[in-house]
Design a protein around this motif. Sequence first.
Motif, PDB file in Angstrom:
ATOM      1  N   ARG A 230      34.742  42.485  48.416  1.00  0.00           N
ATOM      2  CA  ARG A 230      33.326  42.432  48.072  1.00  0.00           C
ATOM      3  C   ARG A 230      32.114  43.264  49.191  1.00  0.00           C
ATOM      4  O   ARG A 230      31.578  44.197  48.528  1.00  0.00           O
ATOM      5  CB  ARG A 230      33.225  40.918  49.015  1.00  0.00           C
ATOM      6  CG  ARG A 230      33.572  40.092  48.071  1.00  0.00           C
ATOM      7  CD  ARG A 230      32.765  38.201  48.732  1.00  0.00           C
ATOM      8  NE  ARG A 230      31.568  37.815  48.249  1.00  0.00           N
ATOM      9  CZ  ARG A 230      31.439  37.432  47.631  1.00  0.00           C
ATOM     10  NH1 ARG A 230      31.305  37.853  46.770  1.00  0.00           N
ATOM     11  NH2 ARG A 230      30.064  37.359  47.823  1.00  0.00           N
ATOM     12  N   GLU A 231      33.440  44.131  50.468  1.00  0.00           N
ATOM     13  CA  GLU A 231      31.986  44.655  50.500  1.00  0.00           C
ATOM     14  C   GLU A 231      31.801  46.249  50.176  1.00  0.00           C
ATOM     15  O   GLU A 231      30.761  47.168  49.413  1.00  0.00           O
ATOM     16  CB  GLU A 231      32.748  45.507  51.935  1.00  0.00           C
ATOM     17  CG  GLU A 231      32.507  44.732  53.068  1.00  0.00           C
ATOM     18  CD  GLU A 231      33.528  45.049  54.430  1.00  0.00           C
ATOM     19  OE1 GLU A 231      34.346  45.906  54.502  1.00  0.00           O
ATOM     20  OE2 GLU A 231      33.499  44.347  55.185  1.00  0.00           O
ATOM     21  N   LEU A 232      33.105  46.843  49.158  1.00  0.00           N
ATOM     22  CA  LEU A 232      33.505  48.062  48.308  1.00  0.00           C
ATOM     23  C   LEU A 232      32.486  47.678  47.002  1.00  0.00           C
ATOM     24  O   LEU A 232      31.735  48.784  46.881  1.00  0.00           O
ATOM     25  CB  LEU A 232      35.082  48.261  48.143  1.00  0.00           C
ATOM     26  CG  LEU A 232      35.830  48.814  49.095  1.00  0.00           C
ATOM     27  CD1 LEU A 232      37.339  48.789  48.537  1.00  0.00           C
ATOM     28  CD2 LEU A 232      34.929  49.688  49.539  1.00  0.00           C
ATOM     29  N   THR A 233      32.340  46.869  46.685  1.00  0.00           N
ATOM     30  CA  THR A 233      31.054  46.655  45.380  1.00  0.00           C
ATOM     31  C   THR A 233      29.854  46.070  46.177  1.00  0.00           C
ATOM     32  O   THR A 233      29.809  45.444  44.726  1.00  0.00           O
ATOM     33  CB  THR A 233      31.852  45.179  44.475  1.00  0.00           C
ATOM     34  OG1 THR A 233      32.932  43.814  45.265  1.00  0.00           O
ATOM     35  CG2 THR A 233      33.456  46.456  44.066  1.00  0.00           C
ATOM     36  N   HIS A 234      29.616  45.615  47.365  1.00  0.00           N
ATOM     37  CA  HIS A 234      28.310  45.427  47.461  1.00  0.00           C
ATOM     38  C   HIS A 234      28.051  43.954  46.971  1.00  0.00           C
ATOM     39  O   HIS A 234      26.945  43.745  46.256  1.00  0.00           O
ATOM     40  CB  HIS A 234      27.819  46.165  47.476  1.00  0.00           C
ATOM     41  CG  HIS A 234      27.661  47.665  47.943  1.00  0.00           C
ATOM     42  ND1 HIS A 234      26.683  48.116  48.629  1.00  0.00           N
ATOM     43  CD2 HIS A 234      27.809  49.039  47.235  1.00  0.00           C
ATOM     44  CE1 HIS A 234      27.643  49.035  48.943  1.00  0.00           C
ATOM     45  NE2 HIS A 234      28.367  50.172  47.487  1.00  0.00           N
ATOM     46  N   GLY A 235      29.080  42.846  47.310  1.00  0.00           N
ATOM     47  CA  GLY A 235      28.609  41.102  46.723  1.00  0.00           C
ATOM     48  C   GLY A 235      29.368  41.065  45.778  1.00  0.00           C
ATOM     49  O   GLY A 235      29.930  39.606  45.925  1.00  0.00           O
ATOM     50  N   GLY A 236      30.163  42.044  45.234  1.00  0.00           N
ATOM     51  CA  GLY A 236      30.888  41.001  44.376  1.00  0.00           C
ATOM     52  C   GLY A 236      31.358  42.309  42.646  1.00  0.00           C
ATOM     53  O   GLY A 236      29.970  43.079  43.152  1.00  0.00           O
ATOM     54  N   ALA A 237      32.497  42.411  42.352  1.00  0.00           N
ATOM     55  CA  ALA A 237      32.063  43.282  40.640  1.00  0.00           C
ATOM     56  C   ALA A 237      32.800  41.880  39.679  1.00  0.00           C
ATOM     57  O   ALA A 237      32.243  41.156  39.425  1.00  0.00           O
ATOM     58  CB  ALA A 237      34.300  43.999  40.845  1.00  0.00           C
ATOM     59  N   ASN A 238      31.641  43.034  38.637  1.00  0.00           N
ATOM     60  CA  ASN A 238      31.659  42.545  37.280  1.00  0.00           C
ATOM     61  C   ASN A 238      32.359  42.545  36.566  1.00  0.00           C
ATOM     62  O   ASN A 238      32.443  41.912  35.278  1.00  0.00           O
ATOM     63  CB  ASN A 238      30.343  43.421  36.527  1.00  0.00           C
ATOM     64  CG  ASN A 238      28.711  43.262  37.263  1.00  0.00           C
ATOM     65  OD1 ASN A 238      28.209  41.754  37.312  1.00  0.00           O
ATOM     66  ND2 ASN A 238      27.837  44.131  37.376  1.00  0.00           N
ATOM     67  N   HIS A 239      33.298  42.200  36.976  1.00  0.00           N
ATOM     68  CA  HIS A 239      34.609  43.366  35.784  1.00  0.00           C
ATOM     69  C   HIS A 239      35.715  43.427  36.894  1.00  0.00           C
ATOM     70  O   HIS A 239      36.321  43.775  37.626  1.00  0.00           O
ATOM     71  CB  HIS A 239      34.523  44.198  34.986  1.00  0.00           C
ATOM     72  CG  HIS A 239      33.195  44.664  34.213  1.00  0.00           C
ATOM     73  ND1 HIS A 239      33.275  44.046  33.614  1.00  0.00           N
ATOM     74  CD2 HIS A 239      32.780  45.885  34.992  1.00  0.00           C
ATOM     75  CE1 HIS A 239      31.625  44.496  32.603  1.00  0.00           C
ATOM     76  NE2 HIS A 239      31.075  45.670  33.888  1.00  0.00           N
ATOM     77  N   VAL A 240      36.737  42.161  36.702  1.00  0.00           N
ATOM     78  CA  VAL A 240      37.726  41.396  38.017  1.00  0.00           C
ATOM     79  C   VAL A 240      39.211  40.905  37.260  1.00  0.00           C
ATOM     80  O   VAL A 240      39.737  40.442  35.655  1.00  0.00           O
ATOM     81  CB  VAL A 240      37.796  40.265  38.792  1.00  0.00           C
ATOM     82  CG1 VAL A 240      38.334  40.653  39.501  1.00  0.00           C
ATOM     83  CG2 VAL A 240      36.511  40.453  39.393  1.00  0.00           C
ATOM     84  N   MET A 241      40.090  42.386  36.661  1.00  0.00           N
ATOM     85  CA  MET A 241      41.507  41.885  35.854  1.00  0.00           C
ATOM     86  C   MET A 241      42.578  40.898  36.999  1.00  0.00           C
ATOM     87  O   MET A 241      43.189  41.699  37.817  1.00  0.00           O
ATOM     88  CB  MET A 241      41.888  43.779  35.865  1.00  0.00           C
ATOM     89  CG  MET A 241      40.746  44.213  34.999  1.00  0.00           C
ATOM     90  SD  MET A 241      40.889  46.207  34.423  1.00  0.00           S
ATOM     91  CE  MET A 241      42.478  45.927  34.018  1.00  0.00           C
ATOM     92  N   GLU A 242      42.799  40.301  36.174  1.00  0.00           N
ATOM     93  CA  GLU A 242      43.617  39.722  37.322  1.00  0.00           C
ATOM     94  C   GLU A 242      45.569  39.763  37.064  1.00  0.00           C
ATOM     95  O   GLU A 242      45.644  39.166  35.648  1.00  0.00           O
ATOM     96  CB  GLU A 242      43.609  37.709  37.175  1.00  0.00           C
ATOM     97  CG  GLU A 242      44.541  37.479  37.651  1.00  0.00           C
ATOM     98  CD  GLU A 242      45.446  37.097  38.046  1.00  0.00           C
ATOM     99  OE1 GLU A 242      46.678  37.224  38.452  1.00  0.00           O
ATOM    100  OE2 GLU A 242      45.752  36.762  35.971  1.00  0.00           O
ATOM    101  N   CYS A 243      45.823  40.466  37.094  1.00  0.00           N
ATOM    102  CA  CYS A 243      47.586  41.201  36.200  1.00  0.00           C
ATOM    103  C   CYS A 243      48.359  40.158  37.138  1.00  0.00           C
ATOM    104  O   CYS A 243      49.524  41.159  37.432  1.00  0.00           O
ATOM    105  CB  CYS A 243      46.990  42.519  36.257  1.00  0.00           C
ATOM    106  SG  CYS A 243      45.521  43.177  36.135  1.00  0.00           S
ATOM    107  N   VAL A 244      48.264  39.308  37.941  1.00  0.00           N
ATOM    108  CA  VAL A 244      50.267  38.978  38.443  1.00  0.00           C
ATOM    109  C   VAL A 244      50.369  37.601  38.157  1.00  0.00           C
ATOM    110  O   VAL A 244      51.216  37.259  37.235  1.00  0.00           O
ATOM    111  CB  VAL A 244      49.443  38.692  39.969  1.00  0.00           C
ATOM    112  CG1 VAL A 244      50.032  38.274  40.685  1.00  0.00           C
ATOM    113  CG2 VAL A 244      48.508  39.697  40.720  1.00  0.00           C
ATOM    114  N   GLY A 245      48.981  36.603  38.216  1.00  0.00           N
ATOM    115  CA  GLY A 245      49.462  34.838  37.980  1.00  0.00           C
ATOM    116  C   GLY A 245      49.315  33.846  38.542  1.00  0.00           C
ATOM    117  O   GLY A 245      49.779  32.592  38.271  1.00  0.00           O
ATOM    118  N   ALA A 246      50.000  34.450  39.553  1.00  0.00           N
ATOM    119  CA  ALA A 246      49.847  33.765  40.585  1.00  0.00           C
ATOM    120  C   ALA A 246      48.555  32.837  41.147  1.00  0.00           C
ATOM    121  O   ALA A 246      47.660  33.352  41.385  1.00  0.00           O
ATOM    122  CB  ALA A 246      50.090  34.260  42.011  1.00  0.00           C
ATOM    123  N   ALA A 247      48.239  31.219  41.301  1.00  0.00           N
ATOM    124  CA  ALA A 247      47.393  30.835  41.827  1.00  0.00           C
ATOM    125  C   ALA A 247      46.559  31.562  42.768  1.00  0.00           C
ATOM    126  O   ALA A 247      45.574  31.507  42.190  1.00  0.00           O
ATOM    127  CB  ALA A 247      47.774  29.393  42.830  1.00  0.00           C
TER     128      ALA A 247
END
Length: 346
Positions: A230-247
């Motif tokens: 969140r720091e790097l994206t100044h509050g969050g990213a518009n595009h997040v890629m979940e590539c694991v599958g774990a909860a």
Amino acid sequence: MRAATYQGPGEITVEDVPKPEVESPEDAVIRVTHTAVCGSDLWFYRGESDREEGSRVGHEPMGIVEEVGDDVTSVEPGDRVLAPFAISCGECEFCRKGLYTSCVKDESWSGENGGGQGEYVKCPHADGTLVRVPDRYADDEDTLESLLPLTDVMGTGHHAAVSAGVGEGDTAVVIGDGAVGLCGVLAAQRLGAERVIAMGHHEERLELAEEFGATDTIAARGDEAIERARELTHGGANHVMECVGAASAMDTAIAIARPGGTVGYVGVPYGVTEEGLDVFTMFSDNITLNGGVAPVRAYAEELMDDVLQGTLDPSPIFTKTVGLDDIDEGYRAMDEREAIKVLVKP
């Protein structure tokens, strides 16, 4: 022929099994020259998902067409082909719209089709499934190893980027430093992302992510990782890629998505159903959840074009190579995180 079989948790053996044969006019039999161990194979290997003991395993074959049925028109004996992890007829409602993984024929590489980790496989819908490699590259080993990830992980990483809506000039966060996550970094960079933030737990894998185009990496865990993203994206990213599958990975993806953002998810969801999703956060922040099992056949040609032009090379994800007789060592190495992805040469 010889093929890898599952004999129970932690036990993969190579057995003599019947060689598949052309039985239908739409069939093709392929001599497998390259295949791989997939991260999703580890779920049954660890005993965390059900699988029948004695069943043949593997779903990422590449090889040479040996025989075809009378109705096959797209390939012929002698052609080099790669085969996406999902068999598809190419003609049903879902195949026509590019959703090949929902093909109504519901065929897999296991059983009488031979298993992808063996000497031969049968493709029961050759015209709808197989991707022909141009003849000039048919014996180029470096190119073939770059093409093999298109059978699964490169197409899956690409699906994560597409599902997350990554485009020119965007910032994307990739969760997961396995083969799919690393291919997701490549995919986001390929689609024009200006900034790609890779999140994982292994420094050497994050170094590869940087080689693949990641501009930032995060090796922290839990709340610390979320805070850093969140720091790097100044509050969050518009595009997040979940590539694991774990909860936990899905929770992280939702937590770092910017209000109005999109999570593209492609990780096989183990544990998510039992533990649930943070639906309230998605609701209150208008976060879109988009993705699912990757229809890699839909992306195969465009990704292959880039590989053949030399602008895409996912082959560094293969950090260990074994022969078929040593495939149990390949599973062990991936299970113990000694290898990112194992290349198998029958």
